[in-house]
Design a protein around this motif. Structure first.
Motif, mmCIF file in Angstrom:
data_model
loop_
_atom_site.group_PDB
_atom_site.id
_atom_site.type_symbol
_atom_site.label_atom_id
_atom_site.label_comp_id
_atom_site.label_asym_id
_atom_site.label_seq_id
_atom_site.Cartn_x
_atom_site.Cartn_y
_atom_site.Cartn_z
ATOM 1 N N LEU A 131 1.542 -1.273 -0.043
ATOM 2 C CA LEU A 131 -0.671 0.319 -0.123
ATOM 3 C C LEU A 131 1.081 1.311 -0.198
ATOM 4 O O LEU A 131 1.618 1.096 0.423
ATOM 5 N N PRO A 132 0.328 2.274 -0.647
ATOM 6 C CA PRO A 132 1.681 3.353 -0.509
ATOM 7 C C PRO A 132 1.658 4.160 0.488
ATOM 8 O O PRO A 132 0.665 4.036 1.529
ATOM 9 N N THR A 133 2.684 4.764 0.520
ATOM 10 C CA THR A 133 3.068 5.391 2.214
ATOM 11 C C THR A 133 2.334 5.965 2.434
ATOM 12 O O THR A 133 1.674 6.619 3.983
ATOM 13 N N LYS A 134 1.353 7.341 1.669
ATOM 14 C CA LYS A 134 0.124 7.848 1.718
ATOM 15 C C LYS A 134 -0.952 6.905 2.755
ATOM 16 O O LYS A 134 -1.282 7.738 3.988
ATOM 17 N N LEU A 135 -1.063 6.284 1.939
ATOM 18 C CA LEU A 135 -1.645 5.303 2.935
ATOM 19 C C LEU A 135 -1.850 4.887 4.502
ATOM 20 O O LEU A 135 -2.658 4.804 5.610
ATOM 21 N N VAL A 136 -0.598 4.799 4.868
ATOM 22 C CA VAL A 136 -0.119 4.115 5.697
ATOM 23 C C VAL A 136 0.590 4.928 6.710
ATOM 24 O O VAL A 136 -0.469 5.020 7.703
ATOM 25 N N ARG A 137 0.450 6.569 6.412
ATOM 26 C CA ARG A 137 0.498 6.974 7.404
ATOM 27 C C ARG A 137 -0.731 8.130 7.730
ATOM 28 O O ARG A 137 -0.731 7.904 9.535
ATOM 29 N N GLN A 138 -1.729 7.850 6.921
ATOM 30 C CA GLN A 138 -3.814 7.844 7.567
ATOM 31 C C GLN A 138 -3.650 6.715 8.423
ATOM 32 O O GLN A 138 -4.992 7.163 9.236
ATOM 33 N N ALA A 139 -3.305 5.416 8.494
ATOM 34 C CA ALA A 139 -3.709 4.170 9.404
ATOM 35 C C ALA A 139 -2.726 4.353 10.488
ATOM 36 O O ALA A 139 -3.907 4.328 10.570
ATOM 37 N N CYS A 161 0.518 1.052 13.895
ATOM 38 C CA CYS A 161 1.107 1.464 12.719
ATOM 39 C C CYS A 161 2.441 1.178 12.735
ATOM 40 O O CYS A 161 3.438 0.941 13.106
ATOM 41 N N GLY A 162 3.513 1.778 11.678
ATOM 42 C CA GLY A 162 4.355 2.534 11.197
ATOM 43 C C GLY A 162 4.883 2.228 9.601
ATOM 44 O O GLY A 162 3.914 3.908 9.938
ATOM 45 N N THR A 163 5.454 2.714 9.709
ATOM 46 C CA THR A 163 6.382 3.813 8.146
ATOM 47 C C THR A 163 6.116 3.130 6.856
ATOM 48 O O THR A 163 5.653 4.116 5.861
ATOM 49 N N ASN A 164 5.911 1.851 7.113
ATOM 50 C CA ASN A 164 5.421 1.056 5.751
ATOM 51 C C ASN A 164 4.342 0.261 5.912
ATOM 52 O O ASN A 164 4.256 -0.530 7.521
ATOM 53 N N GLU A 165 3.710 -0.817 4.875
ATOM 54 C CA GLU A 165 3.276 -1.572 4.937
ATOM 55 C C GLU A 165 3.770 -2.744 5.884
ATOM 56 O O GLU A 165 3.396 -3.549 6.504
ATOM 57 N N ASP A 166 5.076 -3.090 4.799
ATOM 58 C CA ASP A 166 5.787 -4.539 5.639
ATOM 59 C C ASP A 166 6.202 -4.581 7.437
ATOM 60 O O ASP A 166 5.904 -5.299 8.140
ATOM 61 N N LYS A 167 5.981 -3.177 7.713
ATOM 62 C CA LYS A 167 6.783 -2.775 9.201
ATOM 63 C C LYS A 167 5.369 -2.860 10.635
ATOM 64 O O LYS A 167 4.856 -1.926 11.362
ATOM 65 N N PHE A 168 4.037 -2.651 9.314
ATOM 66 C CA PHE A 168 2.684 -2.483 10.129
ATOM 67 C C PHE A 168 1.629 -4.216 10.092
ATOM 68 O O PHE A 168 0.271 -3.609 9.314
ATOM 69 N N ASN A 169 1.426 -4.571 10.556
ATOM 70 C CA ASN A 169 0.843 -6.032 11.070
ATOM 71 C C ASN A 169 -0.215 -5.536 10.221
ATOM 72 O O ASN A 169 -0.904 -7.172 9.763
ATOM 73 N N ALA A 170 -1.169 -4.841 11.372
ATOM 74 C CA ALA A 170 -2.743 -4.574 11.291
ATOM 75 C C ALA A 170 -2.910 -4.343 10.220
ATOM 76 O O ALA A 170 -3.842 -4.562 9.411
ATOM 77 N N LEU A 171 -2.508 -3.327 9.300
ATOM 78 C CA LEU A 171 -2.528 -2.995 8.496
ATOM 79 C C LEU A 171 -3.120 -4.141 6.726
ATOM 80 O O LEU A 171 -3.427 -3.885 6.477
ATOM 81 N N HIS A 172 -1.681 -4.940 7.277
ATOM 82 C CA HIS A 172 -0.645 -5.598 5.870
ATOM 83 C C HIS A 172 -2.010 -6.825 6.470
ATOM 84 O O HIS A 172 -2.493 -7.427 5.628
ATOM 85 N N TYR A 173 -2.113 -7.219 7.713
ATOM 86 C CA TYR A 173 -3.496 -8.487 7.946
ATOM 87 C C TYR A 173 -4.847 -7.988 6.648
ATOM 88 O O TYR A 173 -5.571 -8.576 6.502
#
Length: 335
Positions: A131-139, A161-173
């Motif tokens: 997912l794009p960085t912008k969306l990761v920040r919003q999440a 929370c995280g700087t990118n999807e790879d480091k953001f488990n709940a969002l990646h899930y």
């Protein structure tokens, strides 16, 4: 083919046949024969077909009796929860809560859908397919809205929370579930929302996807995906039993004991770990796969971090959140 006395019982309990169903089956068979003989003696004109119907009813009655090791569930109830398709589960009503804004999974899905809808139904993925960085920040900015924020965690190990999807488990899930549920898909470097899903979102909002996402999480998603444990033990088939028990008492230690009692064969699957006992490994898997990365990701519960006093583990309790009570209504008559 009949089971040998010392063979594992075919019921899957993990006990020897002679210590499990052999005795109970023999007693049940003898009791049933006595009952049928009594019925036949009192009704000499009954045909063989009619006696078979009587025997069938007797067996159904036995399968509907509560079993202490199942916390009072009957074999019929347990079989339904273990083996029935998601839409055929009984003794529980699964509903979509009206307000899903406090559910991390559903809130992240809304962000993904909103981003796509603002750009004609799709948006560009990163070169890695994330997912794009912008969306990761919003999440990441959503964290204060969730109940898990009451337990501060450093961003480097925070799953919300995280700087990118790879480091953001709940969002990646959440993104993975949305793909499994058939809501979004990736093609030609872009994430697309299916046309049918776009219409559903416009009509019903994020609530339209609660049940499909939940089914994907409990039936299709690999619960071991985000952890480092190599054990392939599939806890998914016990998810409704575990949810029912945890909702009733909120004790992690009691839940682990109840699972081990109801399904002792799972301890056999946990016997290969060098540094943990089977019950300790089972507890670790239940906490990480079921509580931390299912119930908490969905906003169903919160659980405090592990604590030790003088190197002794402090029993953990979970807080049951409103969205769980709104989503699951259990109807167990024999409780």
């Amino acid at each position: 083919m009949k089971s040998v006395r010392n063979d594992p019982c075919p019921c899957g309990s993990g006990k020897k046949y002679q210590d499990c169903c052999m005795n109970s089956a023999s007693k049940q068979h003898a009791s049933m024969l006595d009952d049928i003989e009594q019925v036949a003696a009192m009704n000499p004109n009954l045909s063989l077909d009619e006696l078979n119907i009587v025997a069938e009813h007797k067996m159904q009655a036995a399968n509907n009796l509560p079993v202490p090791d199942f916390c009072g569930l009957s074999p019929t109830q347990m079989a339904n929860w273990l083996y029935s398709p998601f839409n055929e589960l009984e003794w529980v009503t699964i509903s979509t809560p009206e307000d899903l804004s406090r559910s991390p999974v559903m809130r992240y899905l809304a962000l993904i859908l909103d981003e796509a809808m603002q750009h004609g139904g799709s948006f560009k993925a990163t070169t890695k397919g994330n997912l794009p960085t912008k969306l990761v920040r919003q999440a990441s900015d959503e964290l204060p809205q969730f109940a898990v924020s009451r337990y501060p965690t450093h961003i480097s190990i925070n799953e919300y929370c995280g700087t990118n999807e790879d480091k953001f488990n709940a969002l990646h899930y959440s993104r993975v579930l949305a793909e499994i549920a058939g809501i979004i898909y990736r093609r030609s470097g872009r994430y697309h929302v299916k046309k049918t899903a776009q219409k559903q979102y416009q009509k019903q909002g994020i609530n339209a996807f609660f049940i499909p996402m939940l089914e994907a999480a409990t039936v299709k998603y690999n619960w071991g995906y985000l952890d480092g444990w190599e054990h392939a033990m599939d806890l998914r088939k016990f998810w409704l039993f575990m949810l029912w028990r945890l909702q009733s008492h909120g004790s992690v230690d009691q839940l682990i004991e109840e699972v081990a009692t109801a399904f002792p064969n799972v301890l056999l699957e946990c016997s290969s770990e060098e540094y943990l006992s089977p019950s300790q490994l089972l507890g670790t898997l239940i906490e990480s796969r079921f509580i931390d990365r299912f119930l908490q990701f969905w906003g169903f519960v919160t659980i405090e971090r592990k604590r030790y006093v003088s190197e002794t583990h402090v029993p953990r309790k979970v807080d049951i959140l409103p969205v769980l009570k709104q989503a699951f209504q259990f109807n167990i008559d024999n409780q």
